[in-house]
Write a protein that holds these residues in place. Structure first.
Motif, PDB file in Angstrom:
ATOM      1  N   SER A  17      39.331  36.062  47.071  1.00  0.00           N
ATOM      2  CA  SER A  17      39.528  34.714  46.524  1.00  0.00           C
ATOM      3  C   SER A  17      39.710  33.662  47.609  1.00  0.00           C
ATOM      4  O   SER A  17      39.167  32.553  47.502  1.00  0.00           O
TER       5      SER A  17
ATOM      6  N   ASP B 197      34.304  34.223  40.585  1.00  0.00           N
ATOM      7  CA  ASP B 197      35.424  35.051  41.041  1.00  0.00           C
ATOM      8  C   ASP B 197      35.979  35.815  39.846  1.00  0.00           C
ATOM      9  O   ASP B 197      36.679  35.257  39.019  1.00  0.00           O
TER      10      ASP B 197
ATOM     11  N   GLN C  93      38.744  33.047  37.688  1.00  0.00           N
ATOM     12  CA  GLN C  93      39.064  34.277  36.972  1.00  0.00           C
ATOM     13  C   GLN C  93      39.609  34.014  35.570  1.00  0.00           C
ATOM     14  O   GLN C  93      39.209  34.651  34.614  1.00  0.00           O
TER      15      GLN C  93
HETATM   16 MG   LIG Z   1      41.255  37.149  43.794  1.00  0.00          MG
END
Ligand SMILES: [Mg+2]
Ligand SMILES: Nc1ncnc2c1ncn2[C@@H]1O[C@H](COP(=O)(O)OP(=O)(O)OP(=O)(O)O)[C@@H](O)[C@H]1O
Length: 322
Positions: free
Chosen positions: A46, A178, A95
């Motif tokens: 990330s 992500d 996410q």
């Molecule tokens: Mg991550």
């Protein structure tokens, strides 16, 4: 080359000292290509992406020999230049849609905001129409009604689609996804991945696909980059990595897939004994050496680096074919 990164290092200055989170990271992405990034929690997936979006916190210290997007030096960018590129040329799907979408505004309005920033060529009316078009494109039924919804009124899958609509609104050249499907159940996950693939093919968009799930990258990425403790330890075409992994860590990840090896399952990565190192006090030598079944003395005395073969691996005792 769309994105070219050489020897990127990222340190966090924390109250407990300096944390060298990313060490000597190099990779590149071509137009239209999908790069899958895999690795255990905390390996730096990330923060690598945040660096590419110009969204690192003030405590982060970023250096690199090269960090170029379309030949432009991102290291020299000021906030105004980042605003020009973020959300337009480089976009990101986060996410968790529930934290990324603003609960106070309708989802239609949030996509419109992005357009207002980057598509000055469109009138207000055109922007509104385009929002409906985008929602339709990502498979949201009755887009004119849904545009008036707030995030909490939508299911997880629908919210994720809204995020994708927002991310592709300005035809990004690079989409960073992500863990785009981690929060979703398996059938919805497949739909979202297929949707991303369709959009990608239509727009020749490059994609960074971050996931814990080797099955997902095997199916969706051209190349796979395996990260461990903030370093790339293996990088090659998806088929090479899956069929003949060279790094013992990658082998461990693959062995933790369900027995039939079928892709598309969410898999726990718990079958590799031991823990990822504390990045404030890294082991000497290879970062994986305390957990490695191929360990020999040189692994803790010297630090391996990625070789320059087409199948790159950073290991003194890589696994041989088959
Ligand atoms: Mg991550
Ligand atoms: N703001 C910060 N300050 C200090 N350390 C940080 C900060 N953000 C991230 N880190 C550290 O950097 C490392 C990489 O974090 P990152 O969030 O990139 O991991 P990740 O690979 O995305 O993990 P996950 O799979 O859980 O999402 C971790 O050790 C994390 O604790």
């Amino acid at each position: 080359m769309l994105l070219d990164i050489q020897n990127l290092n990222l340190k966090f200055h924390t109250s407990k000292g300096i944390l060298h989170a990313i060490r000597d990271l190099s990779f590149h992405i071509k137009e239209g290509e999908t790069l899958g990034i895999v690795g255990e929690s905390g390996c730096g997936k990330s923060i690598t992406n945040l660096a590419l979006m110009g969204l690192l916190p003030d405590t982060a210290e970023l250096t690199a020999d090269k960090l170029e997007f379309e030949g432009k030096d991102l290291l020299s960018f000021n906030e105004k230049q980042w605003q020009g590129i973020r959300g337009s040329d480089i976009a990101m799907i986060f996410q968790d849609p529930m934290t990324a979408l603003n609960p106070c505004f309708t989802v239609g309005y949030q996509i419109e905001e992005t357009l207002e920033l980057h598509r000055k060529d469109l009138s207000k009316e055109q922007r509104k129409e385009y929002v409906f078009e985008l929602l339709d494109q990502v498979g949201i039924p009755a887009p004119r009604d849904r545009a008036k919804s707030y995030a909490h009124e939508l299911s997880g899958g629908m919210s994720q689609r809204v995020m994708i609509a927002g991310a592709i609104a300005c035809n990004p050249k690079l989409l960073i996804a992500d863990e785009p499907t981690t929060a979703l159940d398996v059938t919805i996950q497949d739909q979202i991945l297929k949707l991303l693939k369709d959009i990608q093919e239509k727009n020749n968009m490059a994609m960074i696909l971050v996931t814990h799930d080797l099955g997902v990258v095997a199916e969706n990425a051209d190349r796979i980059q395996v990260m461990y403790a903030g370093e790339v330890i293996e990088s090659a075409s998806s088929s090479s990595v899956i069929q003949s992994p060279k790094h013992p860590y990658t082998k461990g990840l693959l062995d933790s897939l369900p027995g039939n090896g079928s892709a598309g399952f969410r898999t726990p990565l718990s079958s590799i004994a031991g823990m990822v190192p504390d990045l404030r006090s890294r082991p000497s030598g290879c970062q994986f050496n305390p957990r490695c079944f191929k360990f020999q003395d040189d692994c803790s005395s010297n630090r391996p680096s990625l070789n320059s073969d087409s199948h790159q691996v950073s290991c003194f005792h890589p696994l041989s074919e088959g």
